[in-house]
Design an enzyme around this catalytic site. Structure first.
Site, mmCIF file in Angstrom:
data_model
loop_
_atom_site.group_PDB
_atom_site.id
_atom_site.type_symbol
_atom_site.label_atom_id
_atom_site.label_comp_id
_atom_site.label_asym_id
_atom_site.label_seq_id
_atom_site.Cartn_x
_atom_site.Cartn_y
_atom_site.Cartn_z
ATOM 1 N N CYS A 2 0.718 -1.200 0.055
ATOM 2 C CA CYS A 2 -0.100 -0.086 -0.028
ATOM 3 C C CYS A 2 0.847 1.246 0.050
ATOM 4 O O CYS A 2 1.957 1.043 0.330
ATOM 5 C CB CYS A 2 -0.876 -0.079 1.067
ATOM 6 S SG CYS A 2 -1.813 -1.491 1.416
ATOM 7 N N ARG A 27 3.551 0.373 -6.719
ATOM 8 C CA ARG A 27 3.387 -0.462 -5.578
ATOM 9 C C ARG A 27 2.302 -1.481 -5.939
ATOM 10 O O ARG A 27 2.356 -2.537 -5.092
ATOM 11 C CB ARG A 27 3.451 0.278 -4.349
ATOM 12 C CG ARG A 27 4.512 0.998 -4.084
ATOM 13 C CD ARG A 27 4.346 2.191 -2.853
ATOM 14 N NE ARG A 27 4.213 1.488 -1.642
ATOM 15 C CZ ARG A 27 5.139 1.371 -0.926
ATOM 16 N NH1 ARG A 27 6.445 1.588 -1.017
ATOM 17 N NH2 ARG A 27 4.823 0.751 0.439
ATOM 18 N N TRP A 74 -3.689 -2.269 -0.880
ATOM 19 C CA TRP A 74 -4.158 -3.354 -1.571
ATOM 20 C C TRP A 74 -4.496 -4.597 -0.596
ATOM 21 O O TRP A 74 -3.976 -4.430 0.479
ATOM 22 C CB TRP A 74 -2.408 -3.909 -1.875
ATOM 23 C CG TRP A 74 -2.311 -5.142 -2.906
ATOM 24 C CD1 TRP A 74 -2.676 -4.993 -4.122
ATOM 25 C CD2 TRP A 74 -1.442 -6.221 -2.489
ATOM 26 N NE1 TRP A 74 -2.400 -6.303 -4.635
ATOM 27 C CE2 TRP A 74 -1.514 -6.842 -3.717
ATOM 28 C CE3 TRP A 74 -0.887 -6.807 -1.555
ATOM 29 C CZ2 TRP A 74 -0.976 -8.252 -3.924
ATOM 30 C CZ3 TRP A 74 -0.086 -7.800 -1.609
ATOM 31 C CH2 TRP A 74 -0.309 -8.695 -2.889
ATOM 32 N N GLY A 101 0.398 -2.771 6.523
ATOM 33 C CA GLY A 101 0.955 -3.497 7.555
ATOM 34 C C GLY A 101 -0.055 -4.614 7.800
ATOM 35 O O GLY A 101 -1.471 -4.532 7.169
ATOM 36 N N GLU A 486 15.326 -23.735 -11.056
ATOM 37 C CA GLU A 486 14.707 -22.390 -10.861
ATOM 38 C C GLU A 486 16.198 -21.595 -10.940
ATOM 39 O O GLU A 486 16.167 -20.591 -11.611
ATOM 40 C CB GLU A 486 14.306 -22.114 -9.384
ATOM 41 C CG GLU A 486 13.968 -20.790 -9.067
ATOM 42 C CD GLU A 486 13.205 -19.977 -9.930
ATOM 43 O OE1 GLU A 486 12.962 -18.696 -9.826
ATOM 44 O OE2 GLU A 486 12.523 -20.592 -10.774
ATOM 45 N N LYS A 490 16.387 -18.692 -14.077
ATOM 46 C CA LYS A 490 17.006 -17.442 -13.556
ATOM 47 C C LYS A 490 17.911 -17.091 -14.679
ATOM 48 O O LYS A 490 18.159 -15.912 -15.284
ATOM 49 C CB LYS A 490 17.028 -17.199 -12.386
ATOM 50 C CG LYS A 490 15.977 -17.222 -11.345
ATOM 51 C CD LYS A 490 15.191 -15.695 -11.653
ATOM 52 C CE LYS A 490 13.697 -16.174 -11.191
ATOM 53 N NZ LYS A 490 13.194 -17.043 -11.974
ATOM 54 N N GLU A 493 16.711 -16.833 -18.330
ATOM 55 C CA GLU A 493 15.714 -15.842 -18.713
ATOM 56 C C GLU A 493 16.368 -14.202 -18.737
ATOM 57 O O GLU A 493 15.997 -13.457 -19.681
ATOM 58 C CB GLU A 493 14.723 -15.660 -17.378
ATOM 59 C CG GLU A 493 13.753 -16.691 -17.300
ATOM 60 C CD GLU A 493 12.860 -16.325 -15.980
ATOM 61 O OE1 GLU A 493 11.626 -16.297 -16.326
ATOM 62 O OE2 GLU A 493 13.506 -16.269 -14.846
ATOM 63 N N HIS A 509 23.382 -39.977 -17.117
ATOM 64 C CA HIS A 509 22.448 -40.541 -18.022
ATOM 65 C C HIS A 509 22.222 -39.456 -19.213
ATOM 66 O O HIS A 509 21.415 -39.437 -19.960
ATOM 67 C CB HIS A 509 20.985 -40.866 -17.634
ATOM 68 C CG HIS A 509 21.042 -41.860 -16.655
ATOM 69 N ND1 HIS A 509 21.124 -43.135 -16.593
ATOM 70 C CD2 HIS A 509 21.131 -41.617 -15.147
ATOM 71 C CE1 HIS A 509 21.087 -43.885 -15.882
ATOM 72 N NE2 HIS A 509 20.999 -42.945 -14.710
ATOM 73 N N LYS A 608 5.509 -10.481 -17.835
ATOM 74 C CA LYS A 608 5.443 -10.812 -16.251
ATOM 75 C C LYS A 608 4.267 -11.546 -16.024
ATOM 76 O O LYS A 608 4.154 -12.620 -15.388
ATOM 77 C CB LYS A 608 5.185 -9.412 -15.583
ATOM 78 C CG LYS A 608 4.974 -9.559 -14.080
ATOM 79 C CD LYS A 608 6.511 -10.218 -13.576
ATOM 80 C CE LYS A 608 6.470 -10.347 -12.076
ATOM 81 N NZ LYS A 608 7.784 -10.766 -11.744
#
Length: 613
Positions: A2, A27, A74, A101, A486, A490, A493, A509, A608
């Site tokens: 927020c 944000r 948010w 918060g 992952e 990264k 990408e 293998h 995104k």
């Protein structure tokens, strides 16, 4: 997440507040509002949607005055509707509060305040602060002291702004563990915001509130004090020299690096309000997964794409290990075109950072048609995935601007961990004592993440040695295998280097044919059940002239003797180790991409949110 903007001075507050909020739109938010004080009292205007919707409201219902607060929300507690938009007021409408918060004990506070005759108008946790302040002022406390003592009653995190009709000469702000509170100083005016970009058009002289501080903001200056006892804590303002683009990135050169460093807070936000360590319980009310339903389940199917698929693979091990429940993982893009065998006894967990991934939404539709209950894990409140699912676990990691997911990946891992703990407890496979031990470990996780991120300079030095390589291999076993996937994702990408992640047992293998001195091999080797076998894999690489970069635990001499370069991370419980071992891989991909001159935040050909098949 927020955004907050406040103003006190001689100009129209609403104009400055709106301008500041627009600079915080990066944000993410789903509603906006403001409160302005003038001689006629407090004028509150709120609207769902974007700031432009609030502007339309103000065109028909102006709010004039020279002091006020604005907020973009948010949704966390309560739906994204106007009644839940900030600012929130007390019973009399003479005190308003904006808040970033999460308040963990708001339900108990709300019950107590209702019993004392207070009337609530929203579903939010924030509103309890306004009523607590109201109660203090009725007992004769002045505004700042009423705010300070009210905040003593709340547990959780907050960045708070308060405005009272009875005190037209000051704004109050306080902070404890949630986002930022920035105070800007002008001549005959002062500004307040949750982030620096909102204030740059108006001033460069700023004070950043520390945790546990409260501030009285006046036109001619501020008074800083401690929340603990109100004692003065003076501090000189700093001169901000960032440009606007750098300010949005918090001083970091790229959003991706900023978001890597936001992971301690992202993880804390994911667990906040969902754990009770004292009695050993996990609270997942929004998941709509009752103990009775959890006990009837025969299996779990986790659906996801890309980075979320890697999180799903880790989540599978968590569910199997902690809940002793059969779990499967499918790529959502493939699942929707199969003749799947699921029904009411199956829990389908759909994971999507954006909540808009077309393939995942298609797979969810198929699962629902087959009668399965669908639980979404997503970072975006109000997303299509959340709406299509019977229950949801929001990660609350905050908006992620960089296309390559970092903090939403680790937050998703923690959401999977909480789900596994919940299932394990209600199905009788985890005792209260065992669950408490796991939850206490989660509380330590932000500090372990910070310790792992301290490798940044070391990783940058390593990147300078290997950034010209054209191919990488990543190896892992068990829950480290998805982290190998992952790490490779990264790198390719954002740096456009060919990289492959493999289960280390599969190396001989086929992939072993690729190994030579030009292909770095990244080996994930924490001291888990696969440690000895990973040592063997490292020896196999070295025997063929390969170059080994090992991610291992601090003080591991065995790995240090074998690897060419060692990245040592804190020793953590096995189910949390993937959160830690992925961090140096994120940093390595980032620094290699920067050294190669790539567009880190917006790599070529990627989006995104993948909203097409």
């Amino acid at each position: 997440m927020c955004g907050i903007v406040g103003y006190i001075g001689y100009r129209q507050a609403s104009e400055i507040i709106l301008a500041g909020l627009k600079r915080l739109e990066y944000r993410g938010y789903d509603s906006a509002g403001l409160a302005v004080l003038n001689g006629s009292g407090l004028q509150v205007r709120r609207a769902t949607g974007k700031i432009r919707d609030l502007e339309k409201r103000l065109q028909s219902e102006p709010a004039c005055g020279v002091m006020g607060f604005g907020h973009t929300r948010w949704a966390t507690h309560g739906r994204p509707v106007e009644a839940n938009a900030h600012p929130h007021a007390d019973c009399t409408g003479s005190v308003v509060v904006v808040h970033n918060g999460i308040l963990e004990n708001y339900l108990n506070l709300r019950k107590s305040l209702l019993a004392r005759g207070h009337c609530f108008r929203s579903e939010t946790d924030t509103e309890v602060i306004a009523h607590l302040i109201e109660a203090g002022m009725k007992e004769g406390l002045e505004l700042s002291e009423a705010v300070r003592l009210a905040l003593h009653e709340v547990h959780g995190s907050y960045a708070v702004g308060v405005l009272a009709q009875s005190d037209p000469d000051r704004l109050i702000a306080a902070k404890q563990g949630a986002g930022g509170v920035i105070i800007g100083l002008g001549t005959g005016e002062a500004f307040l915001a949750s982030d620096i970009p909102a204030l740059l058009p108006f001033t460069r002289d700023m004070i950043v509130l520390e945790d546990g501080e409260i501030a009285e903001v006046k036109r001619d200056g501020i008074r800083l004090g401690t929340l603990a006892n109100g004692r003065a804590a003076p501090r000189r303002p700093a001169r901000i020299t960032w440009d606007s683009a750098m300010a949005e990135k918090g001083g970091y050169p790229h959003f991706m690096l900023k978001e890597i460093y936001e992971q301690p807070e992202a993880v804390a936000n994911t667990v906040r309000g969902r754990m009770q360590c004292e009695d050993g319980s996990v609270l997942l009310s929004e998941a709509n997964l009752t103990p009775e339903l959890a006990q009837r389940l025969e299996r779990v199917v986790v659906l996801a794409c890309g980075t979320s698929h890697h999180a799903a693979l880790v989540g599978r091990s968590m569910i199997e290990g902690l809940a002793r429940l059969n779990a499967e993982v499918d790529m959502a893009s493939e699942y929707r075109y199969r003749d799947v065998l699921i029904g009411p006894e199956t829990l389908v967990v759909a994971i999507s950072q954006s909540g808009e991934t077309a393939d995942t939404l298609g797979a969810v539709k198929l699962a629902r048609e087959c009668g399965a209950k669908v639980l979404a894990i997503t970072n975006v409140v109000g997303s299509a995935l959340a709406r299509e699912s019977a229950g949801v676990l929001h990660t609350y990691a905050g908006p992620e601007i960089g296309v390559a997911s970092t903090k939403t990946f680790t937050a998703t891992l923690i959401a999977c961990f909480l789900l596994a703990l919940y299932l394990g407890r209600v199905r009788g496979h985890l005792s209260a004592a065992a669950l408490r031990a796991h939850l206490n470990s989660v509380l330590e996780l932000p500090q372990w993440i910070k310790a792992a991120l301290s490798l940044d300079e070391e990783v940058r030095g390593l990147a300078e040695q290997v950034y010209a390589c054209q191919s990488f291999l990543y190896l892992g076993r068990g829950m480290q295998y998805p982290i190998a996937l992952e790490g490779a994702l990264k790198l390719k990408e954002i740096s456009y280097i060919h990289a492959e992640g493999y289960a280390a047992g599969e190396m001989k293998h086929g992939p072993i044919a690729l190994i030579d001195e030009r292909v770095p091999v990244v080996a994930l080797a924490p001291r888990d059940g696969s440690y000895e076998r990973m040592l063997g894999n490292i020896e196999e690489v070295k025997a063929r002239g390969g170059r080994v970069i090992a991610v291992c635990e601090q003080g591991d001499d065995e790995i240090s003797r074998r690897a060419d370069h060692v990245l040592s991370v804190p020793t953590v419980p096995v189910f949390l180790a993937p959160v830690i071992t992925v961090l140096p891989l994120q940093l390595l991909a980032y620094h290699i991409a920067v050294l190669r001159g790539c567009d880190v935040d917006q790599p070529r050909n990627l989006a995104k949110s993948v909203t097409v098949e």
